[in-house]
Design a protein around this motif. Structure first.
Motif, PDB file in Angstrom:
ATOM      1  N   MET A  23       0.832  -1.211   0.000  1.00  0.00           N
ATOM      2  CA  MET A  23       0.000   0.000   0.000  1.00  0.00           C
ATOM      3  C   MET A  23       0.856   1.245   0.000  1.00  0.00           C
ATOM      4  N   LYS A  24       0.265   2.321  -0.492  1.00  0.00           N
ATOM      5  CA  LYS A  24       0.983   3.601  -0.471  1.00  0.00           C
ATOM      6  C   LYS A  24       0.131   4.654   0.229  1.00  0.00           C
ATOM      7  N   CYS A  25      -1.065   4.943  -0.348  1.00  0.00           N
ATOM      8  CA  CYS A  25      -1.860   6.045   0.219  1.00  0.00           C
ATOM      9  C   CYS A  25      -2.748   5.564   1.369  1.00  0.00           C
ATOM     10  N   GLY A  26      -3.264   4.345   1.293  1.00  0.00           N
ATOM     11  CA  GLY A  26      -4.155   3.813   2.332  1.00  0.00           C
ATOM     12  C   GLY A  26      -5.582   4.320   2.252  1.00  0.00           C
ATOM     13  N   ILE A  27      -5.878   5.211   1.312  1.00  0.00           N
ATOM     14  CA  ILE A  27      -7.218   5.820   1.269  1.00  0.00           C
ATOM     15  C   ILE A  27      -7.868   5.735  -0.114  1.00  0.00           C
ATOM     16  N   GLY A  28      -7.448   4.743  -0.910  1.00  0.00           N
ATOM     17  CA  GLY A  28      -8.135   4.523  -2.175  1.00  0.00           C
ATOM     18  C   GLY A  28      -7.768   5.506  -3.275  1.00  0.00           C
ATOM     19  N   MET A  29      -6.644   6.185  -3.164  1.00  0.00           N
ATOM     20  CA  MET A  29      -6.297   7.199  -4.157  1.00  0.00           C
ATOM     21  C   MET A  29      -5.234   6.732  -5.174  1.00  0.00           C
ATOM     22  N   CYS A  30      -4.281   5.905  -4.750  1.00  0.00           N
ATOM     23  CA  CYS A  30      -3.126   5.630  -5.623  1.00  0.00           C
ATOM     24  C   CYS A  30      -3.324   4.384  -6.490  1.00  0.00           C
ATOM     25  N   GLY A  31      -4.270   3.531  -6.141  1.00  0.00           N
ATOM     26  CA  GLY A  31      -4.540   2.327  -6.939  1.00  0.00           C
ATOM     27  C   GLY A  31      -3.496   1.243  -6.785  1.00  0.00           C
ATOM     28  N   ARG A  32      -2.656   1.340  -5.772  1.00  0.00           N
ATOM     29  CA  ARG A  32      -1.534   0.410  -5.617  1.00  0.00           C
ATOM     30  C   ARG A  32      -1.961  -0.958  -5.082  1.00  0.00           C
ATOM     31  N   CYS A  33      -3.109  -1.031  -4.418  1.00  0.00           N
ATOM     32  CA  CYS A  33      -3.416  -2.223  -3.612  1.00  0.00           C
ATOM     33  C   CYS A  33      -4.594  -3.025  -4.150  1.00  0.00           C
ATOM     34  N   ASN A  34      -4.898  -2.933  -5.433  1.00  0.00           N
ATOM     35  CA  ASN A  34      -6.138  -3.556  -5.900  1.00  0.00           C
ATOM     36  C   ASN A  34      -6.076  -5.079  -5.929  1.00  0.00           C
ATOM     37  N   VAL A  73      -7.801  -2.894  -1.614  1.00  0.00           N
ATOM     38  CA  VAL A  73      -7.730  -3.537  -0.283  1.00  0.00           C
ATOM     39  C   VAL A  73      -7.774  -2.488   0.825  1.00  0.00           C
ATOM     40  N   CYS A  74      -7.128  -1.329   0.604  1.00  0.00           N
ATOM     41  CA  CYS A  74      -7.072  -0.321   1.675  1.00  0.00           C
ATOM     42  C   CYS A  74      -8.444   0.282   1.939  1.00  0.00           C
ATOM     43  N   ARG A  75      -9.253   0.430   0.917  1.00  0.00           N
ATOM     44  CA  ARG A  75     -10.533   1.124   1.074  1.00  0.00           C
ATOM     45  C   ARG A  75     -11.686   0.145   1.253  1.00  0.00           C
TER      46      ARG A  75
HETATM   47  S1  FES Z   1      -2.987   2.041  -1.049  1.00  0.00           S
HETATM   48 FE1  FES Z   1      -3.532   3.607  -2.430  1.00  0.00          FE
HETATM   49  S2  FES Z   1      -5.371   2.840  -3.296  1.00  0.00           S
HETATM   50 FE2  FES Z   1      -4.916   1.427  -1.732  1.00  0.00          FE
END
Ligand code: FES
Ligand SMILES: Cc1cc2nc3c(=O)[nH]c(=O)nc-3n(C[C@H](O)[C@H](O)[C@H](O)COP(=O)(O)OP(=O)(O)OC[C@H]3O[C@@H](n4cnc5c(N)ncnc54)[C@H](O)[C@@H]3O)c2cc1C
Length: 281
Positions: free
Chosen positions: A245-256, A262-264
């Motif tokens: 994860m990077k942003c943790g709030i659904g913004m960066c798209g890193r954790c899909n 997954v973060c959101r």
């Molecule tokens: S960590 Fe950025 S969208 Fe999930």
């Protein structure tokens, strides 16, 4: 907090070494500003971003329960850059936390149900939060039986040892503790892998039972058929996933995974949902 990327400042109130090899420590933080504590209102199963100035920011599950007022706890495995720096920090040092993040366990949807909680390794951290929440006197009566199967590699690697002993003596919760191996002839609990002990000790599903499973992928892989044999349907099995994860709030798209972030949308998903994401899980 107006900007979701701004962390709340916290001081390290206490550091407890959890395991014999010193690889896991629990950090108890206190918010510097009281208003931040109120704003950081969370539920068990959620996570937060721990940020160490000029070092980095990492996602860590919240180990404390909302009922533990005035503090928030995280148990951290020393593995790389940020976690190693954190392990070297001292009581009184200041750092930041951002969150809470993710969905957490939907405990209010599980009232009147029998609960089976299965944890392995340091994924047990958010399950501590869940157990403390469920064992609150005004909450416990809202649920049926509560069984916990928790395993670690050896006795020295078990987290929260004082609390485990207390829960073992406490009515209202059935603890099934296991280790992969031990040379202690007086070891009072089980020896064997978590899935095998779950197969022996966990109650069969009554059709009104929910299983919560958190652990390393290999534990999850071998626990799935055991739960199926015990009669738990995939829609009644909850799992908490870890992704980078990077942003943790659904913004960066890193954790899909599949369509979900997954973060959101997680980290808690039902197995029935995960079955619809072939190749991703
Ligand atoms: S960590 Fe950025 S969208 Fe999930
Ligand atoms: C929802 C969630 C809950 C977690 N809960 C816990 C917990 O309770 N206790 C615990 O010890 N660990 C937990 N982790 C794993 C923890 O985030 C990683 O071990 C940590 O990021 C490693 O950081 P590092 O800088 O020490 O390691 P390095 O290997 O040096 O990592 C460098 C960078 O890579 C990224 N990174 C590495 N591993 C991960 C990872 N698994 N997830 C996201 N980013 C990563 C981070 O940005 C990190 O700064 C959790 C991860 C997630 C996603």
């Amino acid at each position: 907090m107006n900007n979701p990327y701004d962390p709340y400042p916290v001081t390290i109130k206490e550091i407890k070494t959890e395991t014999a090899d010193r690889s896991l420590k629990t950090f108890t933080f206190a918010f510097i500003h009281q208003a931040d504590e109120a704003a950081f209102s969370y539920r068990s199963g959620q996570f937060a971003m721990l940020s160490v100035p000029r070092v980095g920011e990492i996602p860590i599950g919240i180990a404390s329960a909302p009922s533990e007022k005035g503090i928030v706890k995280f148990t951290v495995f020393k593995t790389g850059k940020v976690t190693t720096f954190l392990h070297n920090m001292k009581q009184g040092d200041v750092m930041g936390i951002r969150g809470p993040m993710g969905n957490g366990f939907p405990l209010e949807q599980m009232t009147k149900k029998n609960l089976l909680i299965i944890g392995g390794g340091f994924a047990f951290t958010t399950l501590r939060s869940t157990i403390i929440t469920l064992m609150q006197p005004d909450v416990r009566d809202q649920y049926g039986t509560i069984d916990v199967v928790y395993g670690a590699r050896n006795p020295g690697m078990l987290l929260y040892q004082d609390e485990l002993d207390q829960w073992c003596r406490q009515p209202g919760i059935n603890m099934h503790i296991t280790v992969d191996e031990t040379d202690d002839p007086d070891w009072p609990h089980h020896t064997g892998f978590v899935p095998a002990v779950a197969g022996e000790c966990a109650p069969e599903s009554t059709g009104n039972s929910v299983a919560i499973v958190c652990g390393p992928p290999v534990m999850i892989k071998f626990t799935r058929p055991v739960l199926a044999d015990l009669g738990y349907g995939d829609e009644n099995i909850l799992m908490s996933l870890e992704n980078r994860m990077k942003c943790g709030i659904g913004m960066c798209g890193r954790c899909n995974i599949g369509q979900e972030l997954v973060c959101r949308d997680g980290p808690v998903f039902t197995l029935a949902y995960l079955n619809k994401t072939p190749g991703e899980f």
